[in-house]
Design a protein around this motif. Structure first.
Motif, PDB file in Angstrom:
ATOM      1  N   LYS A 105     -20.548  65.292  -6.716  1.00 35.77           N
ATOM      2  CA  LYS A 105     -21.798  65.840  -5.989  1.00 35.77           C
ATOM      3  C   LYS A 105     -22.724  64.557  -6.149  1.00 35.77           C
ATOM      4  CE  LYS A 105     -20.743  70.658  -6.289  1.00 35.77           C
ATOM      5  NZ  LYS A 105     -21.050  71.959  -6.809  1.00 35.77           N
ATOM      6  N   ASN A 106     -22.674  64.013  -6.948  1.00 31.86           N
ATOM      7  CA  ASN A 106     -23.825  62.730  -7.245  1.00 31.86           C
ATOM      8  C   ASN A 106     -22.903  61.304  -6.989  1.00 31.86           C
ATOM      9  OD1 ASN A 106     -26.040  64.567  -8.529  1.00 31.86           O
ATOM     10  ND2 ASN A 106     -24.370  65.287  -9.702  1.00 31.86           N
ATOM     11  N   ILE A 107     -24.006  60.558  -6.714  1.00 36.92           N
ATOM     12  CA  ILE A 107     -23.280  59.227  -6.285  1.00 36.92           C
ATOM     13  C   ILE A 107     -23.471  58.291  -7.637  1.00 36.92           C
ATOM     14  CG2 ILE A 107     -23.625  57.122  -5.107  1.00 36.92           C
ATOM     15  CD1 ILE A 107     -24.813  58.777  -2.955  1.00 36.92           C
ATOM     16  N   GLY A 108     -22.609  57.552  -7.815  1.00 37.94           N
ATOM     17  CA  GLY A 108     -22.711  56.777  -9.124  1.00 37.94           C
ATOM     18  C   GLY A 108     -21.922  57.331 -10.396  1.00 37.94           C
ATOM     19  N   PHE A 109     -22.066  56.998 -11.430  1.00 35.02           N
ATOM     20  CA  PHE A 109     -21.660  57.701 -12.608  1.00 35.02           C
ATOM     21  C   PHE A 109     -22.370  58.753 -12.907  1.00 35.02           C
ATOM     22  CE2 PHE A 109     -20.442  53.141 -13.939  1.00 35.02           C
ATOM     23  CZ  PHE A 109     -19.267  53.236 -14.236  1.00 35.02           C
ATOM     24  N   HIS A 110     -21.596  59.892 -13.097  1.00 34.87           N
ATOM     25  CA  HIS A 110     -22.141  61.165 -13.311  1.00 34.87           C
ATOM     26  C   HIS A 110     -21.349  61.902 -14.282  1.00 34.87           C
ATOM     27  CE1 HIS A 110     -25.474  64.035 -12.991  1.00 34.87           C
ATOM     28  NE2 HIS A 110     -24.434  64.904 -12.756  1.00 34.87           N
ATOM     29  N   ILE A 111     -21.950  62.799 -15.367  1.00 35.80           N
ATOM     30  CA  ILE A 111     -21.258  63.338 -16.387  1.00 35.80           C
ATOM     31  C   ILE A 111     -21.741  64.842 -15.995  1.00 35.80           C
ATOM     32  CG2 ILE A 111     -20.818  63.979 -18.603  1.00 35.80           C
ATOM     33  CD1 ILE A 111     -21.691  61.128 -19.349  1.00 35.80           C
ATOM     34  N   ALA A 112     -20.704  65.947 -15.899  1.00 39.44           N
ATOM     35  CA  ALA A 112     -20.920  67.166 -16.002  1.00 39.44           C
ATOM     36  C   ALA A 112     -20.308  68.017 -16.916  1.00 39.44           C
ATOM     37  CB  ALA A 112     -20.339  67.624 -14.375  1.00 39.44           C
ATOM     38  N   THR A 113     -20.951  68.901 -17.463  1.00 39.92           N
ATOM     39  CA  THR A 113     -20.393  69.454 -18.632  1.00 39.92           C
ATOM     40  C   THR A 113     -20.282  71.094 -18.107  1.00 39.92           C
ATOM     41  OG1 THR A 113     -21.561  68.265 -20.138  1.00 39.92           O
ATOM     42  CG2 THR A 113     -20.729  70.279 -20.940  1.00 39.92           C
ATOM     43  N   SER A 114     -18.986  71.669 -18.463  1.00 40.39           N
ATOM     44  CA  SER A 114     -18.840  73.046 -18.251  1.00 40.39           C
ATOM     45  C   SER A 114     -19.425  73.878 -19.304  1.00 40.39           C
ATOM     46  CB  SER A 114     -17.180  73.286 -18.196  1.00 40.39           C
ATOM     47  OG  SER A 114     -17.104  74.721 -18.146  1.00 40.39           O
ATOM     48  N   PRO A 115     -19.885  75.149 -19.201  1.00 39.32           N
ATOM     49  CA  PRO A 115     -20.352  76.091 -20.284  1.00 39.32           C
ATOM     50  C   PRO A 115     -19.197  76.202 -21.222  1.00 39.32           C
ATOM     51  CG  PRO A 115     -20.937  76.954 -18.125  1.00 39.32           C
ATOM     52  CD  PRO A 115     -20.037  75.625 -17.805  1.00 39.32           C
ATOM     53  N   THR A 116     -19.376  76.191 -22.276  1.00 43.25           N
ATOM     54  CA  THR A 116     -18.230  76.578 -23.344  1.00 43.25           C
ATOM     55  C   THR A 116     -17.578  77.713 -23.103  1.00 43.25           C
ATOM     56  OG1 THR A 116     -19.565  75.476 -25.169  1.00 43.25           O
ATOM     57  CG2 THR A 116     -17.430  76.842 -25.784  1.00 43.25           C
ATOM     58  N   PRO A 117     -16.274  77.752 -22.452  1.00 46.61           N
ATOM     59  CA  PRO A 117     -15.417  78.908 -22.200  1.00 46.61           C
ATOM     60  C   PRO A 117     -15.357  79.845 -23.428  1.00 46.61           C
ATOM     61  CG  PRO A 117     -13.880  77.113 -22.439  1.00 46.61           C
ATOM     62  CD  PRO A 117     -15.464  76.473 -22.660  1.00 46.61           C
ATOM     63  N   GLN A 118     -15.313  81.312 -23.081  1.00 44.93           N
ATOM     64  CA  GLN A 118     -15.058  82.356 -24.068  1.00 44.93           C
ATOM     65  C   GLN A 118     -13.616  82.505 -23.920  1.00 44.93           C
ATOM     66  OE1 GLN A 118     -17.830  83.519 -25.977  1.00 44.93           O
ATOM     67  NE2 GLN A 118     -18.830  81.787 -24.756  1.00 44.93           N
ATOM     68  N   SER A 119     -13.170  83.153 -25.341  1.00 47.67           N
ATOM     69  CA  SER A 119     -11.894  83.431 -25.629  1.00 47.67           C
ATOM     70  C   SER A 119     -11.471  84.502 -24.474  1.00 47.67           C
ATOM     71  CB  SER A 119     -11.560  83.886 -26.794  1.00 47.67           C
ATOM     72  OG  SER A 119     -10.326  84.315 -27.030  1.00 47.67           O
ATOM     73  N   GLN A 120     -10.094  84.307 -24.119  1.00 52.60           N
ATOM     74  CA  GLN A 120      -9.547  85.166 -23.168  1.00 52.60           C
ATOM     75  C   GLN A 120      -8.970  86.353 -23.828  1.00 52.60           C
ATOM     76  OE1 GLN A 120      -6.667  82.805 -21.110  1.00 52.60           O
ATOM     77  NE2 GLN A 120      -8.237  82.223 -19.329  1.00 52.60           N
ATOM     78  N   THR A 121      -8.878  86.326 -25.076  1.00 51.10           N
ATOM     79  CA  THR A 121      -8.239  87.416 -26.093  1.00 51.10           C
ATOM     80  C   THR A 121      -9.617  88.546 -26.140  1.00 51.10           C
ATOM     81  OG1 THR A 121      -6.923  85.880 -27.150  1.00 51.10           O
ATOM     82  CG2 THR A 121      -7.451  88.087 -28.315  1.00 51.10           C
ATOM     83  N   PRO A 122      -9.069  89.803 -25.716  1.00 56.75           N
ATOM     84  CA  PRO A 122     -10.136  90.810 -26.076  1.00 56.75           C
ATOM     85  C   PRO A 122     -10.691  90.983 -27.413  1.00 56.75           C
ATOM     86  CG  PRO A 122      -8.334  91.451 -24.876  1.00 56.75           C
ATOM     87  CD  PRO A 122      -7.772  90.266 -25.533  1.00 56.75           C
TER      88      PRO A 122
END
Length: 366
Positions: free
Chosen positions: A349-366
């Protein structure tokens, strides 16, 4: 282990005084026999020239023996050696020195390629000539028969020694051939293993960039997530592509596009640690598995990547996504890839070099 060249032939064949005495006992070769032969020495020496020439007249009637001798100089040396051999039969002393001389006779015959059947026929010929000479020169029947019997015992003694040498040479040759065969087999096995490993690695590598390919990436990501989970350590995944890569191919050609992809691979290989896994995910998309790294660590890596690549191309940029799993909660590889991919599209969504970080995913195991 001492080399054979540092041992005498007697030492190599483990022949000592007791062994010589035992061999004589087996043939019932006594001191009396030694004295009887010694008494014949003068008459043998007096007739040595005739004996030697009679011997060679007979054996050189066979073409294969003549071919083995080869030339006149060799023939003269053989006649001289044969005279010495015959005189030694009547020396009266049959100790280790005598045994050593007989062992060398066998060694020489084996080395020049004299077949045992020719050696045996030569011994038979020599024995007949010597017996004939003894029968002519010794008048007393009992002494004559005892002397002939003593000579036959001694010649059997010699044959035993010489054939021991033959056998030892054959065994050594067999052992040498076996060792060479085993060495060759081991070397071949190593080459096959190395080549198999090379082929295995090639099947896991992308031909253009030299990075791991898509299939290897999926296998290694599952492996590293499992390892991280067992050790409660974080793992970061970097997912990026080359911005407007299709346009680069369309305007500058595919060779230019390939050049850029190769450069990406080269930079990744320079920046990654041994435990990191740089991969070409497909087309212009790349992934880097960073074991033990958090998202923040991965951002620092990406900054180094941008800096190194920008030094080569100032008109090409990346869109970079980062996702992390662990150290407490973990997701599977597919989920981690989806998060990193989603982050990459956010970066676009940004022009040029850009870094996007995803929130740390939570375990799918209940």
């Amino acid at each position: 282990m001492m080399k054979l060249i540092n041992k005498t032939l007697l030492e190599q064949m483990r022949i000592h005084d007791a062994e010589v005495h035992h061999r004589k006992e087996l043939l019932n070769f006594s001191k009396k026999d030694e004295n009887l032969l010694l008494k014949c020495r003068n008459l043998i020496e007096a007739n040595i020239d005739n004996i030697a020439h009679d011997f060679y007249d007979i054996i050189t009637s066979f073409d294969e023996i003549t071919l083995t001798i080869g030339d006149a100089d060799t023939f003269e040396r053989l006649i001289f050696a044969q005279k010495q051999y015959i005189i030694r039969l009547f020396s009266g002393g049959y100790d280790l020195d005598y045994v050593n001389s007989r062992l060398h006779v066998g060694l020489v015959h084996k080395r020049i390629g004299v077949d045992p059947k020719y050696y045996l026929s030569a011994v038979k010929t020599l024995k007949d000539i010597l017996i004939n000479r003894i029968e002519k020169e010794i008048d007393d029947k009992e002494t004559r028969e005892e002397t002939i019997n003593a000579l036959e015992k001694l010649m059997w003694f010699d044959i035993g020694l010489i054939f021991d040498t033959y056998i030892r040479c054959l065994v050594s040759a067999i052992q040498s051939a076996k060792d060479k065969s085993e060495t060759y087999a081991l070397n071949l096995e190593r080459k096959v293993q190395d080549r198999t490993q090379e082929l295995h690695e090639l099947s896991r590598k992308d031909g253009l960039t030299g990075l791991y390919n898509h299939r290897a990436f999926l296998e290694l990501l599952e492996r590293d997530i499992s390892y991280a989970e067992r050790n409660s350590s974080p793992l970061a995944l970097v997912y990026f592509d080359v911005d407007n890569f299709k346009s680069i191919n369309d305007t500058s050609g595919h060779l230019k596009g390939d050049e850029i992809l190769k450069s990406v691979g080269s930079v990744l290989k320079e920046l990654t640690r041994e435990v990191d896994v740089p991969c070409r995910y497909g087309g212009d998309e790349f992934c880097v598995i960073l074991p033990g790294n958090t998202s923040k660590d991965a951002e620092k890596f990406c900054q180094r990547l941008i800096q190194s690549f920008s030094a080569k191309y100032d008109d090409v940029t990346f869109s970079i996504g980062i996702a992390q799993t662990g150290p407490k909660d973990f997701v599977d590889s597919d989920t981690l890839i989806k998060h990193a991919d989603s982050s990459m599209y956010n970066a676009k969504k940004n022009i040029g070099f850009h870094i996007a970080t995803s929130p740390t995913p939570q375990s799918q195991t209940p």
